[in-house]
Design a protein around this motif. Structure first.
Motif, PDB file in Angstrom:
ATOM      1  N   ALA A  27      -1.097  -3.144  -0.590  1.00  0.00           N
ATOM      2  CA  ALA A  27      -2.420  -3.683  -0.900  1.00  0.00           C
ATOM      3  C   ALA A  27      -2.321  -4.987  -1.689  1.00  0.00           C
ATOM      4  O   ALA A  27      -3.114  -5.916  -1.490  1.00  0.00           O
ATOM      5  CB  ALA A  27      -3.243  -2.651  -1.664  1.00  0.00           C
ATOM      6  N   ALA A  28      -1.318  -5.071  -2.576  1.00  0.00           N
ATOM      7  CA  ALA A  28      -1.120  -6.307  -3.352  1.00  0.00           C
ATOM      8  C   ALA A  28      -0.716  -7.457  -2.428  1.00  0.00           C
ATOM      9  O   ALA A  28      -1.202  -8.592  -2.572  1.00  0.00           O
ATOM     10  CB  ALA A  28      -0.052  -6.084  -4.428  1.00  0.00           C
ATOM     11  N   VAL A  29       0.158  -7.173  -1.479  1.00  0.00           N
ATOM     12  CA  VAL A  29       0.579  -8.197  -0.519  1.00  0.00           C
ATOM     13  C   VAL A  29      -0.620  -8.661   0.319  1.00  0.00           C
ATOM     14  O   VAL A  29      -0.830  -9.864   0.534  1.00  0.00           O
ATOM     15  CB  VAL A  29       1.698  -7.653   0.402  1.00  0.00           C
ATOM     16  CG1 VAL A  29       1.966  -8.610   1.562  1.00  0.00           C
ATOM     17  CG2 VAL A  29       2.979  -7.425  -0.403  1.00  0.00           C
ATOM     18  N   ALA A  30      -1.412  -7.691   0.757  1.00  0.00           N
ATOM     19  CA  ALA A  30      -2.595  -8.033   1.575  1.00  0.00           C
ATOM     20  C   ALA A  30      -3.561  -8.908   0.773  1.00  0.00           C
ATOM     21  O   ALA A  30      -4.112  -9.898   1.297  1.00  0.00           O
ATOM     22  CB  ALA A  30      -3.294  -6.751   2.033  1.00  0.00           C
ATOM     23  N   TYR A  31      -3.733  -8.554  -0.506  1.00  0.00           N
ATOM     24  CA  TYR A  31      -4.678  -9.325  -1.323  1.00  0.00           C
ATOM     25  C   TYR A  31      -4.155 -10.735  -1.596  1.00  0.00           C
ATOM     26  O   TYR A  31      -4.922 -11.705  -1.591  1.00  0.00           O
ATOM     27  CB  TYR A  31      -4.973  -8.590  -2.637  1.00  0.00           C
ATOM     28  CG  TYR A  31      -6.175  -9.172  -3.315  1.00  0.00           C
ATOM     29  CD1 TYR A  31      -7.453  -8.987  -2.777  1.00  0.00           C
ATOM     30  CD2 TYR A  31      -6.055  -9.951  -4.464  1.00  0.00           C
ATOM     31  CE1 TYR A  31      -8.570  -9.545  -3.366  1.00  0.00           C
ATOM     32  CE2 TYR A  31      -7.167 -10.510  -5.062  1.00  0.00           C
ATOM     33  CZ  TYR A  31      -8.421 -10.304  -4.507  1.00  0.00           C
ATOM     34  OH  TYR A  31      -9.528 -10.877  -5.077  1.00  0.00           O
ATOM     35  N   LYS A  32      -2.872 -10.830  -1.803  1.00  0.00           N
ATOM     36  CA  LYS A  32      -2.241 -12.142  -1.995  1.00  0.00           C
ATOM     37  C   LYS A  32      -2.548 -13.054  -0.802  1.00  0.00           C
ATOM     38  O   LYS A  32      -2.923 -14.217  -0.965  1.00  0.00           O
ATOM     39  CB  LYS A  32      -0.720 -11.933  -2.141  1.00  0.00           C
ATOM     40  CG  LYS A  32       0.092 -13.211  -2.137  1.00  0.00           C
ATOM     41  CD  LYS A  32       1.590 -12.925  -2.068  1.00  0.00           C
ATOM     42  CE  LYS A  32       2.319 -14.174  -1.558  1.00  0.00           C
ATOM     43  NZ  LYS A  32       3.776 -14.048  -1.560  1.00  0.00           N
ATOM     44  N   LYS A  33      -2.376 -12.509   0.384  1.00  0.00           N
ATOM     45  CA  LYS A  33      -2.611 -13.305   1.591  1.00  0.00           C
ATOM     46  C   LYS A  33      -4.094 -13.641   1.731  1.00  0.00           C
ATOM     47  O   LYS A  33      -4.461 -14.754   2.097  1.00  0.00           O
ATOM     48  CB  LYS A  33      -2.087 -12.554   2.818  1.00  0.00           C
ATOM     49  CG  LYS A  33      -0.546 -12.526   2.797  1.00  0.00           C
ATOM     50  CD  LYS A  33       0.093 -11.713   3.906  1.00  0.00           C
ATOM     51  CE  LYS A  33       1.621 -11.757   3.712  1.00  0.00           C
ATOM     52  NZ  LYS A  33       2.335 -10.790   4.559  1.00  0.00           N
ATOM     53  N   LYS A  34      -4.927 -12.673   1.417  1.00  0.00           N
ATOM     54  CA  LYS A  34      -6.369 -12.871   1.535  1.00  0.00           C
ATOM     55  C   LYS A  34      -6.860 -14.048   0.688  1.00  0.00           C
ATOM     56  O   LYS A  34      -7.679 -14.851   1.133  1.00  0.00           O
ATOM     57  CB  LYS A  34      -7.084 -11.583   1.097  1.00  0.00           C
ATOM     58  CG  LYS A  34      -8.586 -11.629   1.311  1.00  0.00           C
ATOM     59  CD  LYS A  34      -9.259 -10.341   0.892  1.00  0.00           C
ATOM     60  CE  LYS A  34     -10.780 -10.525   0.966  1.00  0.00           C
ATOM     61  NZ  LYS A  34     -11.481  -9.353   0.449  1.00  0.00           N
ATOM     62  N   ILE A  35      -6.355 -14.135  -0.560  1.00  0.00           N
ATOM     63  CA  ILE A  35      -6.848 -15.207  -1.445  1.00  0.00           C
ATOM     64  C   ILE A  35      -6.007 -16.481  -1.327  1.00  0.00           C
ATOM     65  O   ILE A  35      -6.258 -17.468  -2.008  1.00  0.00           O
ATOM     66  CB  ILE A  35      -6.918 -14.756  -2.917  1.00  0.00           C
ATOM     67  CG1 ILE A  35      -5.522 -14.417  -3.480  1.00  0.00           C
ATOM     68  CG2 ILE A  35      -7.869 -13.569  -3.084  1.00  0.00           C
ATOM     69  CD1 ILE A  35      -5.512 -14.147  -4.996  1.00  0.00           C
ATOM     70  N   LEU A  45       8.863  -3.422   2.982  1.00  0.00           N
ATOM     71  CA  LEU A  45       8.333  -4.470   2.099  1.00  0.00           C
ATOM     72  C   LEU A  45       9.398  -5.499   1.730  1.00  0.00           C
ATOM     73  O   LEU A  45       9.167  -6.355   0.870  1.00  0.00           O
ATOM     74  CB  LEU A  45       7.776  -3.822   0.819  1.00  0.00           C
ATOM     75  CG  LEU A  45       6.499  -2.996   0.999  1.00  0.00           C
ATOM     76  CD1 LEU A  45       6.308  -2.032  -0.166  1.00  0.00           C
ATOM     77  CD2 LEU A  45       5.285  -3.926   1.130  1.00  0.00           C
ATOM     78  N   ILE A  46      10.554  -5.425   2.367  1.00  0.00           N
ATOM     79  CA  ILE A  46      11.717  -6.205   1.914  1.00  0.00           C
ATOM     80  C   ILE A  46      11.484  -7.713   1.960  1.00  0.00           C
ATOM     81  O   ILE A  46      11.996  -8.457   1.130  1.00  0.00           O
ATOM     82  CB  ILE A  46      12.994  -5.794   2.701  1.00  0.00           C
ATOM     83  CG1 ILE A  46      14.255  -6.379   2.057  1.00  0.00           C
ATOM     84  CG2 ILE A  46      12.908  -6.210   4.167  1.00  0.00           C
ATOM     85  CD1 ILE A  46      14.659  -5.687   0.804  1.00  0.00           C
ATOM     86  N   GLY A  47      10.688  -8.200   2.885  1.00  0.00           N
ATOM     87  CA  GLY A  47      10.469  -9.642   2.961  1.00  0.00           C
ATOM     88  C   GLY A  47       9.406 -10.158   2.004  1.00  0.00           C
ATOM     89  O   GLY A  47       9.255 -11.370   1.827  1.00  0.00           O
ATOM     90  N   GLU A  48       8.671  -9.257   1.378  1.00  0.00           N
ATOM     91  CA  GLU A  48       7.504  -9.663   0.590  1.00  0.00           C
ATOM     92  C   GLU A  48       7.770  -9.788  -0.908  1.00  0.00           C
ATOM     93  O   GLU A  48       6.941 -10.339  -1.637  1.00  0.00           O
ATOM     94  CB  GLU A  48       6.360  -8.642   0.792  1.00  0.00           C
ATOM     95  CG  GLU A  48       5.998  -8.350   2.242  1.00  0.00           C
ATOM     96  CD  GLU A  48       5.257  -9.518   2.909  1.00  0.00           C
ATOM     97  OE1 GLU A  48       4.996 -10.527   2.229  1.00  0.00           O
ATOM     98  OE2 GLU A  48       4.964  -9.421   4.114  1.00  0.00           O
ATOM     99  N   PHE A  49       8.895  -9.250  -1.369  1.00  0.00           N
ATOM    100  CA  PHE A  49       9.165  -9.235  -2.812  1.00  0.00           C
ATOM    101  C   PHE A  49      10.547  -9.794  -3.122  1.00  0.00           C
ATOM    102  O   PHE A  49      11.450  -9.724  -2.296  1.00  0.00           O
ATOM    103  CB  PHE A  49       9.098  -7.794  -3.352  1.00  0.00           C
ATOM    104  CG  PHE A  49       7.715  -7.228  -3.413  1.00  0.00           C
ATOM    105  CD1 PHE A  49       6.981  -7.282  -4.592  1.00  0.00           C
ATOM    106  CD2 PHE A  49       7.126  -6.661  -2.283  1.00  0.00           C
ATOM    107  CE1 PHE A  49       5.690  -6.767  -4.648  1.00  0.00           C
ATOM    108  CE2 PHE A  49       5.835  -6.149  -2.337  1.00  0.00           C
ATOM    109  CZ  PHE A  49       5.110  -6.200  -3.517  1.00  0.00           C
ATOM    110  N   LYS A  50      10.700 -10.335  -4.324  1.00  0.00           N
ATOM    111  CA  LYS A  50      12.014 -10.634  -4.866  1.00  0.00           C
ATOM    112  C   LYS A  50      12.178  -9.831  -6.157  1.00  0.00           C
ATOM    113  O   LYS A  50      11.269  -9.113  -6.566  1.00  0.00           O
ATOM    114  CB  LYS A  50      12.171 -12.138  -5.097  1.00  0.00           C
ATOM    115  CG  LYS A  50      12.190 -12.915  -3.767  1.00  0.00           C
ATOM    116  CD  LYS A  50      12.898 -14.228  -3.882  1.00  0.00           C
ATOM    117  CE  LYS A  50      13.205 -14.763  -2.476  1.00  0.00           C
ATOM    118  NZ  LYS A  50      13.957 -16.027  -2.554  1.00  0.00           N
ATOM    119  N   LEU A  51      13.345  -9.970  -6.781  1.00  0.00           N
ATOM    120  CA  LEU A  51      13.593  -9.218  -8.013  1.00  0.00           C
ATOM    121  C   LEU A  51      13.661 -10.132  -9.222  1.00  0.00           C
ATOM    122  O   LEU A  51      14.123 -11.277  -9.136  1.00  0.00           O
ATOM    123  CB  LEU A  51      14.905  -8.423  -7.895  1.00  0.00           C
ATOM    124  CG  LEU A  51      14.974  -7.409  -6.749  1.00  0.00           C
ATOM    125  CD1 LEU A  51      16.331  -6.696  -6.775  1.00  0.00           C
ATOM    126  CD2 LEU A  51      13.846  -6.387  -6.829  1.00  0.00           C
TER     127      LEU A  51
END
Lengths: 285, 285, 285, 285
Positions: A65-73, A109-115
């Motif tokens: 949901a966080a990834v989706a919202y990031k893209k949305k805004i 989710l591997i492509g959407e986050f870094k550490l």
């Protein structure tokens, strides 16, 4: 108290989602380039009263949901997860870099986050900071560094400023190998220590922290120019820089082929790893 | 000395491949149903002289070749990896269940292997045995159990026979939730202890080990029949057993929707986790 | 912030002395029988800015003054020190039972104090609770028990209620060997846990804690009546229950005498310690 | 297998006494100046089958006999005990410097022995090497140093050569404060590492080890000349360099007197410990 995205209470999950939504909007508005998820209570105190599978599924839904919202805004910053093994929880789901990577891979989710690696969290999870940085780096996940250190003989997070130039050298080694970490960078978790309370202390600590990292970077420059460390590693693996090595690394050497070779070659010889030499290079700069 | 599949020497890699080939052939010939990879020296002593990325790539090639050979000879047994964090190495690549899963996912090997969990290795990696079993179970990776225990205050593998009925109860809880672990099972790493040397000691230790596991299973039967532990967990998560809970779990609750709900509901209330209650169920059977 | 009796500030030392004076007066007035010194911040964060010798000297002066004041007001209760290794400090001077005994012996205070052993502090210092109790007992210093437990995989004090009957059995074993611990006793550090918040939880936890200790005591009664554990230990040392054993234990066997005996006897034989047997007695009651 | 002086078998005790006798004679004959007791198996695996009190009594008798024999043959060298907490035993009686001092004090042997501190054993017992050295020093027990280091994230003895100049600086700080450690000195436990096997490696390791200690000593010379570290510590305690401070330190300030002073002074103020400053002095030389 029981976590946010992994809380046993739906109301808490929703409330946390709203908080992240607002924070992401503010970050976007302010031109932020990184957004860190610090899951400090996403875990359990007792596995006996916990449905770990369900909690991890919820965490995945939350991140989706966080990834989706990031893209949305239209927020283009990097989303980061900060591994931390425990304290105050007995077990935190983002235990270390490998555990967090496993979670990201399992849920696609591997492509959407870094550490975001913190050295103090690294040591709490039983690893050196350098190990955590390299583990993240070789999976393309090294995104940011919390440049705090802790005491390896203390079982909780102390978030001290890093003053050890050798440790800074190893950190910078990973950063340089990574080609830098922009748009991420370094940040200090600058909290007042209970016994070091003058305003001046915070200034001095920041200066020393920055100076230490800078000297680490200079040391890495020397190591790179000198080439001895890289040469030492290259030599150790040179038996793989051959035709058969290339075959193995390309996945074209099956067990029948290798058995045939072993019959030709006999028992292998193994060279010394010369363990003290790389330490000398790092510690005696 | 530097590992087998992750050795810096190609000759060792090939030699190890041949050994695994022969062992797999023998296992197949004898009707074996499980084949465990114990990577006891697949790791590093010093990260400074190690190319971790290259070593892990080699390990993946090795496992791919093992899978190919298994299929070639028609061996249908389960391939298992046994996580172990360290000793004698500083860091072993199969650190724990999550780290090993990450490796299997990264290299596309996740469907080909299961995990062999050892309780003593679990505690060495900073986790309870129950945690490691559950971590494997919820990813469908629980394949076998080495029923040895260690001393949580000792930093190396002691491989003691498990005599603690409460610990056995938690182990069996995972096994029952998993629907059993066949074709895997339990095995004891039965080595002679330096100070306990009578032949009789080994007999008694095996008997106690088996008896302890049996009593653990009986306890789980009671826990399942009684239902109190499952009920306690069910209640904690009941807010998700609702229409909105189902929406969240199906990935259909985005941040906008959740924010709207939070505005309706206000600040969430959080119930006590009643931490001592599940402990009472396990420890006072 | 820097300790009380070991503070670098004289004003803090004096203030702490006044607080202890008042607390001791109140204890005396109320008919108290025990007075515990919990030196939770008597230690250091960094040895580099610390004069450990001077701080320990101050601590000794402080305890001497406390003993003098106790006698002055006619308070006959037991003075106790509670060992704790760390958290929040890096190192606390009352690290464990042996360290605290060493301090008391060095400063001639050994007859004036007893120890209050807490199981959670025991495990934090790298020892089992049973070890700390026995270490105190064999020096005549076992005075009171804080019956809290912690998680051996967690590096800070969690002060959980003890629910493990086997651990309670070992604790009670020391208490019975000690001939009881009156006028000391058991006390629970009963703090609200962050995630277990119902008033009911505290009631249940107290009940379980007391029940666990009671069941431990019943188990010890069985062990004593049965005699198998004592017999197992007696047999291990029976070579010393001889004339020459008595000579050695009386300090009358010098190296010349022993060498003569070795020439007679040749290389010694060593019996198995039968390690799993005592565990069976404790864990399978 | 069960220890030497603390063995459950009288024959082993006698045999060990004879071995020590011979070794002491050889040392005396060769003009040796130090004699180290490394009690690597003087401890227990399980407290349940162990009579710890009796074993410690035997150990005391053994050391008394060693002292008597030393005097008898006219050997004037220093007798040393090397603390080590565990591995291979669960608990070793010479756990750390404080535990060993407690033993020596309890049995009236405090004037007859000094301590041989090994940095790797220090970290295994949960202390920094500097802490163990200082603990020995302030009791007049610092006699010799095994200059090996270990990995603080590894729970067993690795006996690596010390290459960290900052750690060497802290070690030398204790040595200089001690006025040197003659007739003791430094020694390297120079064993072949399993993965670092060239003869050349041992040479290089010795050279680096010596070089590291030398650079530590040079750093201490700078620290002493510069005076900043000593000044920082002096300032922290200056409230005790007063008339009332002298009274407290002479044991002449009772609780009534201190209460009167507190009434005059009110609540004490506490200065910052300036924690990062001494670290800067050590790490950025």
């Amino acid at each position: 108290m029981h976590g946010a995205a992994t809380s046993s209470e739906l109301g808490v999950y929703a409330y946390a989602a709203t908080q992240v939504k607002k924070a992401m909007e503010a970050t976007h508005y302010l031109g932020g380039e990184n957004f860190v998820f610090w899951g400090g209570r996403e875990g359990y105190q007792s596995l006996l009263n916990t449905d770990m599978e369900r909690e991890l599924n919820h965490l995945a839904r939350f991140f989706e949901a966080a990834v989706a919202y990031k893209k949305k805004i239209g927020f283009n910053g990097t989303l980061l997860i900060e591994p931390k093994p425990q304290e105050p929880t007995k077990h935190q789901y983002d235990w270390d870099a490998a555990t967090t990577s496993n979670f990201l891979r399992k849920y696609g989710l591997i492509g959407e986050f870094k550490l975001n690696i913190e050295c103090n969290h690294a040591t709490l999870s039983g690893h050196s900071c350098h190990h955590e940085l390299e583990t993240a780096r070789i999976s393309g996940l090294l995104g940011n560094i919390d440049a705090n250190t802790g005491d390896p003989q203390v079982g909780w997070d102390t978030d001290q400023f890093l003053v050890d130039i050798q440790e800074a050298t190893m950190i910078m080694l990973s950063v340089v190998r990574n080609g830098g970490i922009a748009p991420g960078g370094f940040n200090f978790d600058a909290k007042l220590r209970r016994e070091s309370t003058d305003v001046e202390d915070l200034f001095i600590a920041h200066i020393i922290g920055m100076d230490t990292m800078a000297r680490g970077l200079k040391n890495v420059a020397k190591l790179v120019e000198d080439g001895a460390l890289a040469e030492l590693v290259r030599k150790r693996y040179q038996s793989f820089d051959t035709e058969i090595g290339a075959q193995i690394e390309a996945g074209k050497a099956d067990f029948d082929f290798l058995e045939k070779k072993v019959k030709e070659w006999g028992e292998p010889k193994v060279a010394s790893a010369k363990q003290v030499n790389p330490n000398k290079l790092i510690f005696h700069i």
